[in-house]
Every structure is written in structure tokens, then in C-alpha cells.
Design an enzyme around this catalytic site. Structure first.
Site, PDB file in Angstrom:
ATOM      1  N   ASN A   9      66.657  28.382  28.283  1.00 46.36           N
ATOM      2  CA  ASN A   9      67.873  28.847  29.254  1.00 46.36           C
ATOM      3  C   ASN A   9      68.679  27.314  29.454  1.00 46.36           C
ATOM      4  O   ASN A   9      68.059  26.552  30.058  1.00 46.36           O
ATOM      5  CB  ASN A   9      67.324  29.173  30.555  1.00 46.36           C
ATOM      6  N   TRP A  10      69.606  27.159  28.768  1.00 45.17           N
ATOM      7  CA  TRP A  10      70.569  26.017  28.827  1.00 45.17           C
ATOM      8  C   TRP A  10      71.125  25.669  30.329  1.00 45.17           C
ATOM      9  O   TRP A  10      71.749  24.814  30.694  1.00 45.17           O
ATOM     10  CB  TRP A  10      71.376  25.849  27.847  1.00 45.17           C
ATOM     11  N   LYS A  11      71.374  26.906  31.127  1.00 45.80           N
ATOM     12  CA  LYS A  11      71.928  26.717  32.258  1.00 45.80           C
ATOM     13  C   LYS A  11      73.458  26.209  32.210  1.00 45.80           C
ATOM     14  O   LYS A  11      73.861  26.525  30.934  1.00 45.80           O
ATOM     15  CB  LYS A  11      71.172  25.831  33.467  1.00 45.80           C
ATOM     16  N   HIS A  93      67.726  35.094  37.883  1.00 41.82           N
ATOM     17  CA  HIS A  93      67.452  33.955  37.757  1.00 41.82           C
ATOM     18  C   HIS A  93      67.477  33.497  39.451  1.00 41.82           C
ATOM     19  O   HIS A  93      68.549  33.775  39.968  1.00 41.82           O
ATOM     20  CB  HIS A  93      67.963  32.871  37.000  1.00 41.82           C
ATOM     21  N   GLU A  95      68.453  30.721  40.627  1.00 42.96           N
ATOM     22  CA  GLU A  95      69.462  30.076  41.108  1.00 42.96           C
ATOM     23  C   GLU A  95      70.622  30.941  41.276  1.00 42.96           C
ATOM     24  O   GLU A  95      71.697  30.617  42.179  1.00 42.96           O
ATOM     25  CB  GLU A  95      69.809  29.014  40.054  1.00 42.96           C
ATOM     26  N   GLU A 163      58.929  32.875  37.591  1.00 43.07           N
ATOM     27  CA  GLU A 163      59.464  31.282  37.670  1.00 43.07           C
ATOM     28  C   GLU A 163      59.225  31.232  39.259  1.00 43.07           C
ATOM     29  O   GLU A 163      60.237  31.511  39.948  1.00 43.07           O
ATOM     30  CB  GLU A 163      60.774  31.248  36.995  1.00 43.07           C
ATOM     31  N   GLY A 169      62.473  22.767  37.331  1.00 39.66           N
ATOM     32  CA  GLY A 169      63.093  21.418  37.358  1.00 39.66           C
ATOM     33  C   GLY A 169      62.636  20.479  38.153  1.00 39.66           C
ATOM     34  O   GLY A 169      63.102  19.279  38.505  1.00 39.66           O
ATOM     35  N   SER A 208      59.303  24.105  34.661  1.00 41.09           N
ATOM     36  CA  SER A 208      58.743  22.924  34.276  1.00 41.09           C
ATOM     37  C   SER A 208      57.770  23.090  33.054  1.00 41.09           C
ATOM     38  O   SER A 208      56.822  22.201  32.785  1.00 41.09           O
ATOM     39  CB  SER A 208      57.974  22.210  35.480  1.00 41.09           C
ATOM     40  N   GLY A 229      63.885  25.640  30.734  1.00 42.88           N
ATOM     41  CA  GLY A 229      65.101  25.117  31.111  1.00 42.88           C
ATOM     42  C   GLY A 229      65.161  23.820  30.252  1.00 42.88           C
ATOM     43  O   GLY A 229      65.664  23.792  29.197  1.00 42.88           O
ATOM     44  N   GLY A 230      65.201  22.653  31.015  1.00 45.65           N
ATOM     45  CA  GLY A 230      65.153  21.189  30.791  1.00 45.65           C
ATOM     46  C   GLY A 230      64.925  21.006  29.595  1.00 45.65           C
ATOM     47  O   GLY A 230      65.443  20.416  28.711  1.00 45.65           O
TER      48      GLY A 230
HETATM   49  P1  PGA Z   1      62.932  24.248  33.872  1.00 41.75           P
HETATM   50  O1  PGA Z   1      63.797  25.587  34.213  1.00 41.75           O
HETATM   51  O2  PGA Z   1      62.042  24.403  32.768  1.00 41.75           O
HETATM   52  O3  PGA Z   1      63.879  23.041  33.697  1.00 41.75           O
HETATM   53  O4  PGA Z   1      61.994  23.881  35.022  1.00 41.75           O
HETATM   54  C1  PGA Z   1      63.250  26.682  34.065  1.00 41.75           C
HETATM   55  C2  PGA Z   1      64.282  28.083  34.444  1.00 41.75           C
HETATM   56  O5  PGA Z   1      65.084  27.627  35.464  1.00 41.75           O
HETATM   57  O6  PGA Z   1      64.244  28.807  33.696  1.00 41.75           O
END
Ligand code: PGA
Length: 248
Positions: A9-11, A93, A95, A163, A169, A208, A229-230
Site C-alpha cells: 500500500n503506497w498510500k 483503511h 487512515e 491492521e 507506521g 510495520s 505500507g512503508g
Molecule cells: P506500514 O503501513 O507498513 O507503513 O505500517 C501499513 C498500512 O497502513 O497498510
């Protein structure tokens, strides 16, 4: 049995030049024994999908609207996502639940729209740190699961991602026991609701995930992959996670 799934997930990160990493991934994982999915921002979907067309990589969006079309400035429909060449869409998600007030009911409606358009929704669930501290994590997950996963879901048409919000993050991850407990609950609830099809729904862990913790996470029962994500933004970070899942 379906293959396990490594989803990135590149956000809100990445420009067209960032898509070069897809070539690196495609070359490195031509024989992967897991599915590989990258979810870039919407403006990159069509280019990314064309780029990976003859590779084992799939492309997904990060959200879609529940309506087919209409006066929804700034939104994209499931059919538009499919038309761009994507095969999956992340929904709910945390967010987006936080920033746009997406409710379980809206997420469920979006999952139905996605399924109707031929997309596989990845429905996200997760408790906050306060809810975890108050001993409510399992209750929150059970309630989000029943509310955001639509009727008629099956292993081939839906993926669920657990999640924990406090792990996204932050570099913090739950204990393996905590992950196991939540995944067992999700598996039980989905199986009770959908029978064998519920048992076949893939359950991802997200929050993470890194090369250094992937092996222990993938060894947890009922973890069928990861939403990353990251660490999905570069081939250098994402590749070892894919390798770990492929070899798990
Ligand atoms: P992260 O994000 O791996 O950067 O913690 C995961 C996500 O929000 O899908």
C-alpha cells in the site's frame, strides 16, 4: 488452496518514475509462490497495470466509491478502477476511516460495488491503542468484521486485513500471540458466517511489517500474507518480504 498474498500500500506516495520498481520486482519474483500486489495512488493505476501485464504482479487501488457514477467530485468508482486495469481495491483503511469518517456500512457497500465490478476488495480492520489498552480489541475487530464484510463473500472474492492502528507506521507490532488471537477470531467468525468459503478468505496482517519481522509474522496460524505500507515503496524493502512469504 489459494496462494498467500504480499500486498503493498503506497498510500499518497509515488510518481510515474516510482513505477520502475515494478520491473525490479517482476524480475526478482518471476517464480514466486505467493501472489504479489502493489496499490499505488490512483493516477498511477493505468500505467502500472499496463506495465505489469505479463508479470506475476497485480495492481490495486486504495479506495473506491460505492456508487456506479454520478455527482461525486473527486471520487472514483469501482468500475473506473477495474477499467484502469486494477484487480484489487483496499477498502476501509484506518487512515480513511479516521480522515473521511468511513463507516462499516459504507465500507461494506464499497466492497459490494468492488465485487460487482470484478475487483477483489481488501477490507481493513483494526483497533486503536486505547481500545487495545481497554481490553476491547477483540470486540472491536468482531464488530468491524461483521459490519464491513458484505454478505455473499468468499475466498475468491474478498480479502481481510487486520491492521492495529497503533502499529501502522510506528515500528511497533503486536506480539505474535496477539496477532494469532485476532486472526483466529476472524477465521472463526468468517467460517461461522460463510462456511467453507469463510475459511478460504485470506487474512492479512498489516502494521510495520518489515524484512526483519516478516518470518515470525508469517509463521502465525491464519496469517495468509501481509499488507505492507512503508516497506512496499522500494524493491529493496519489499522484495525480502515477498521472498519470506514465498518460502514460508
Ligand atoms: P506500514 O503501513 O507498513 O507503513 O505500517 C501499513 C498500512 O497502513 O497498510
Amino acid at each position: 488452496m489459494q496462494q498467500r498474498l504480499a500486498a503493498g500500500n503506497w498510500k499518497m506516495n509515488g510518481l510515474h518514475e516510482s513505477l520502475a520498481m515494478l520491473d525490479t520486482l517482476a524480475e526478482a519474483h518471476a517464480a514466486a509462490k505467493c501472489e504479489i500486489l502493489v496499490c499505488p495512488p490512483a493516477p498511477l493505476l493505468a500505467t502500472a497495470a499496463a506495465q505489469v501485464a505479463s508479470t506475476p504482479i497485480s495492481i490495486g487501488a486504495q479506495t473506491c466509491h460505492e456508487a456506479e457514477k454520478g455527482a461525486n467530485t473527486g471520487d472514483i468508482s469501482a468500475q473506473m478502477v477495474r477499467d484502469a486495469g486494477a484487480t484489487h481495491v483496499i477498502l476501509g483503511h484506518s487512515e480513511r476511516r479516521a480522515a473521511y469518517g468511513e463507516s462499516d456500512a459504507v465500507i461494506s457497500a464499497r466492497a459490494i460495488a468492488a465485487r460487482d465490478a470484478g475487483l477483489i476488495p481488501i477490507v481493513c480492520l483494526g483497533e486503536s491503542e486505547a481500545e487495545r489498552d481497554a481490553g476491547q480489541a477483540l470486540q472491536v475487530i468482531a464488530s468491524q468484521l461483521v459490519g464491513s464484510v458484505p454478505d455473499g463473500s468468499s475466498g475468491a472474492t474478498l480479502v481481510v486485513a487486520y491492521e492495529p492502528i497503533w502499529a501502522i507506521g510506528t515500528g511497533k507490532i503486536p506480539t505474535m500471540e496477539q496477532i494469532a488471537e485476532v486472526h483466529e477470531l476472524m477465521r472463526q467468525d468468517l467460517t461461522a458466517r460463510f462456511g467453507a468459503e469463510g475459511a478460504a478468505i485470506r487474512l492479512l496482517y498489516g502494521g510495520s511489517v518489515k524484512a526483519g519481522n516478516a518470518a515470525e509474522i508469517f509463521a502465525v496460524p491464519d496469517v495468509d500474507g501481509a499488507l505492507v505500507g512503508g516497506a512496499s515503496l522500494t524493491a529493496a524493502d519489499f522484495s525480502p518480504i515477498i521472498d519470506t512469504l514465498s518460502n514460508a
